[in-house]
Structures are given as C-alpha cells and as structure tokens.
Design a protein around this motif. Structure first.
Motif, PDB file in Angstrom:
ATOM      1  N   ARG A 148       0.833  -1.205   0.000  1.00 23.78           N
ATOM      2  CA  ARG A 148       0.000   0.000   0.000  1.00 23.78           C
ATOM      3  C   ARG A 148       0.865   1.252   0.000  1.00 23.78           C
ATOM      4  O   ARG A 148       0.569   2.228  -0.695  1.00 23.78           O
ATOM      5  N   GLU A 149       1.938   1.234   0.785  1.00 23.30           N
ATOM      6  CA  GLU A 149       2.855   2.376   0.834  1.00 23.30           C
ATOM      7  C   GLU A 149       3.534   2.583  -0.508  1.00 23.30           C
ATOM      8  O   GLU A 149       3.704   3.719  -0.957  1.00 23.30           O
ATOM      9  N   ALA A 150       3.924   1.493  -1.178  1.00 24.81           N
ATOM     10  CA  ALA A 150       4.581   1.614  -2.478  1.00 24.81           C
ATOM     11  C   ALA A 150       3.624   2.174  -3.526  1.00 24.81           C
ATOM     12  O   ALA A 150       4.013   3.013  -4.349  1.00 24.81           O
ATOM     13  N   LEU A 203      17.087  -2.616  -2.135  1.00 27.02           N
ATOM     14  CA  LEU A 203      17.115  -3.048  -0.739  1.00 27.02           C
ATOM     15  C   LEU A 203      16.960  -1.851   0.195  1.00 27.02           C
ATOM     16  O   LEU A 203      16.224  -1.922   1.185  1.00 27.02           O
ATOM     17  N   ARG A 204      17.653  -0.743  -0.116  1.00 22.27           N
ATOM     18  CA  ARG A 204      17.523   0.458   0.711  1.00 22.27           C
ATOM     19  C   ARG A 204      16.092   0.983   0.686  1.00 22.27           C
ATOM     20  O   ARG A 204      15.569   1.423   1.714  1.00 22.27           O
ATOM     21  N   ARG A 205      15.462   0.942  -0.485  1.00 20.68           N
ATOM     22  CA  ARG A 205      14.067   1.397  -0.579  1.00 20.68           C
ATOM     23  C   ARG A 205      13.152   0.528   0.268  1.00 20.68           C
ATOM     24  O   ARG A 205      12.264   1.029   0.975  1.00 20.68           O
ATOM     25  N   HIS A 208      13.740   1.227   3.964  1.00 15.57           N
ATOM     26  CA  HIS A 208      13.152   2.522   4.320  1.00 15.57           C
ATOM     27  C   HIS A 208      11.639   2.417   4.432  1.00 15.57           C
ATOM     28  O   HIS A 208      11.026   2.956   5.370  1.00 15.57           O
ATOM     29  N   MET A 209      11.031   1.685   3.501  1.00 15.06           N
ATOM     30  CA  MET A 209       9.582   1.500   3.534  1.00 15.06           C
ATOM     31  C   MET A 209       9.162   0.687   4.750  1.00 15.06           C
ATOM     32  O   MET A 209       8.128   0.955   5.388  1.00 15.06           O
ATOM     33  N   LEU A 210       9.970  -0.327   5.106  1.00 14.34           N
ATOM     34  CA  LEU A 210       9.673  -1.144   6.285  1.00 14.34           C
ATOM     35  C   LEU A 210       9.683  -0.296   7.554  1.00 14.34           C
ATOM     36  O   LEU A 210       8.810  -0.426   8.418  1.00 14.34           O
ATOM     37  N   ILE A 212       9.127   2.916   7.766  1.00 13.48           N
ATOM     38  CA  ILE A 212       7.958   3.798   7.730  1.00 13.48           C
ATOM     39  C   ILE A 212       6.703   3.053   8.175  1.00 13.48           C
ATOM     40  O   ILE A 212       5.906   3.544   8.980  1.00 13.48           O
ATOM     41  N   VAL A 213       6.534   1.825   7.653  1.00 14.40           N
ATOM     42  CA  VAL A 213       5.342   1.033   7.977  1.00 14.40           C
ATOM     43  C   VAL A 213       5.297   0.703   9.468  1.00 14.40           C
ATOM     44  O   VAL A 213       4.253   0.839  10.115  1.00 14.40           O
ATOM     45  N   LEU A 214       6.418   0.267  10.032  1.00 15.01           N
ATOM     46  CA  LEU A 214       6.433  -0.112  11.440  1.00 15.01           C
ATOM     47  C   LEU A 214       6.283   1.102  12.360  1.00 15.01           C
ATOM     48  O   LEU A 214       5.635   1.018  13.404  1.00 15.01           O
ATOM     49  N   ARG A 215       6.867   2.232  11.975  1.00 12.95           N
ATOM     50  CA  ARG A 215       6.732   3.438  12.800  1.00 12.95           C
ATOM     51  C   ARG A 215       5.306   3.949  12.808  1.00 12.95           C
ATOM     52  O   ARG A 215       4.846   4.505  13.816  1.00 12.95           O
TER      53      ARG A 215
END
Length: 272
Positions: A148-150, A203-205, A208-210, A212-215
């Motif tokens: 969803r974030e992507a 991998l960095r993307r 970074h997305m992970l 954001i999702v967990l925060r």
C-alpha cells in the motif's frame, strides 16, 4: 462459555506480571551464577521461579475455552490468509493450554504417574507452532502495508504491472545510479557493478519503507517484537536452537513487558 471467557480475561494482567517475574528470576539466576553467587541463593531463586511457573499453569485453567472462542471468531474473517493463520494459531494455543493443564496436574500430585518431560515437550511444540503462525501473520500484515505504501508513492504511469521495470528505468529514475543514454543504445557500463547497485538501491528502498510502515503502526511493531522474543523460549526448551537461560530470561521478560503494555493501553493490541 462466554461468561467464563469474560471472567478468565480479568486474570490476564496478573498472569503477565507473574510471567515477567518468573523470567526475571531466570535472568537473575543466570547472572548470579555467572557472578559466582552461593548455592543457597541460586537454589532459592530457582525455587521461586518454579513456584511462579506453577502459579501461571494454574491460572491457565480454562484458557483453552478462550482460545477456542477466539478461533471461532477468526473463522469468519474475510481475508483468507489471516483466517488461516489466526484460526490455526488459536487452536494450537488451545492445545498448548490443555497440555499445560495436564502438566500442572502432574506437578501438583493429582497425576503422580504423569510423564512430565513428554507433556512439557508436547506443550512447547504447540506453543512453537502458534508463534510461527503469529509471526507469519505479522509478516503478511507488513507485506500488505508495504504494498500500500509503495502504491501511494509510485506514479501509475511509470510502468504497467504486466511489464516489470528494466535496469535502465531504475538507473534513470535514481540519481544515485549512473545515467544511461537510452534503453536502445546504453552507454558502456560494468554490468556486475550495475546489477549490485540496482539491488542495493532496491534493498535500501525496501528497508526505508519497512521502517515507515512499522513506525506508523505501533500495534504491529509491538506484536512483531513480542512474538520474536517469545519464539526463542520453545526453541530453547525443545533443543532446536539452544540459547541458554540468560537469553531466554531476557526474551521472556521483554515479551512480558510488551504484553503488559498492550493490556494497559488496549489500542496497542494488534487486531483482529
């Protein structure tokens, strides 16, 4: 059964406190043993830990009914993956509590001929299966949120879902990568280094997305941390991945504190 479930739920906070104290004793005993404490003190702490474990097993009496009720509710979930993971996890927890009830009867002398070693291993096997399913559920939730974030940050006109991006698309979009003239006539590049750069960028993307999702989802983060800590307990008890009493005590204490937080602040509990 509903009234019993409501009554049993009131003892959950007390059980979590006793669990935290039990694993704190485990960690304390390991620390004192490494520090060369006396045998009498170590024996006292070991006995205290055993008494707390027995108290928790007594508080588990009837918890199988609560897990069965939770499994009945999970059957009606619309998402098939969540329905499967949660239903089977609750059924495994029901079996874990039932085995613990039998083990409690053996430890208190009600079943003196009980093979406690066998029933303990059986109990931890069900506990391990439940935790694996809970972690699978967490991973699935993270996957959905990352997708969803992507989608929310990716223009729809970049490329269609049926035609995945080529390395040249990614290189031209990312300013950190070497630019190319066009897909038809790319400039000479070192292919192995280019592939590694593309993989590292992706991998960095994803990382970074992970983050954001967990925060942005504290309940999911707490559930993931709690299950990750808990899973080392049955792995140690079953001899699958021995870590030692110190590590087990630290993991059990951490997961107990996280569980207490979800009881004090119900909004931190992952639903459904």
């Amino acid at each position: 059964m509903d009234s019993w479930v409501r009554f049993n739920a009131t003892s959950q906070a007390k059980e979590r406190l006793i669990r935290a104290a039990q694993y704190a004793c485990t960690l304390l005993g390991y620390t004192l043993q490494k520090g060369g404490a006396g045998a009498e003190l170590l024996k006292l702490i070991s006995q205290l830990e055993a008494h707390m474990s027995l108290t928790r097993k007594m508080m588990y009496l009837g918890s199988s009914a609560e897990s069965l009720e939770a499994a009945k509710r999970a059957v009606h979930l619309s998402d098939s993956v969540l329905r499967l993971c949660l239903t089977v996890a609750h059924l495994n927890k029901a079996m874990y509590f039932a085995c613990d009830n039998v083990l409690w009867a053996g430890k208190t002398g009600l079943l003196p001929q009980l093979d406690q070693y066998k029933w303990s291993h059986r109990s931890f096997r069900y506990y391990l299966f439940a935790l694996i399913l809970n972690l699978t559920r967490d991973a699935y939730e993270i996957h959905l949120l990352m997708e969803r974030e992507a989608r929310s940050h990716t223009p729809k006109s970049t490329w269609s879902s049926s035609s995945p991006p080529s390395p040249y698309h990614i290189m031209n979009e990312d300013p950190s990568l070497p630019a190319t003239s066009s897909p038809a006539a790319p400039a000479p590049v070192n292919l192995p280094k280019t592939v590694i750069t593309i993989v590292m960028t992706r991998l960095r993307r994803q990382l970074h997305m992970l983050v954001i999702v967990l925060r942005s989802n504290p309940p999911l983060l707490l559930d993931l941390l709690k299950n990750s800590c808990d899973i080392f307990i049955p792995l140690e008890r079953l001899g699958i991945y021995p870590t030692g009493p110190g590590f087990v005590g630290a993991c059990g204490l951490a997961s107990s504190v996280l569980s207490i937080l979800t009881i004090i602040h119900p909004w931190l509990k992952l639903k459904p």
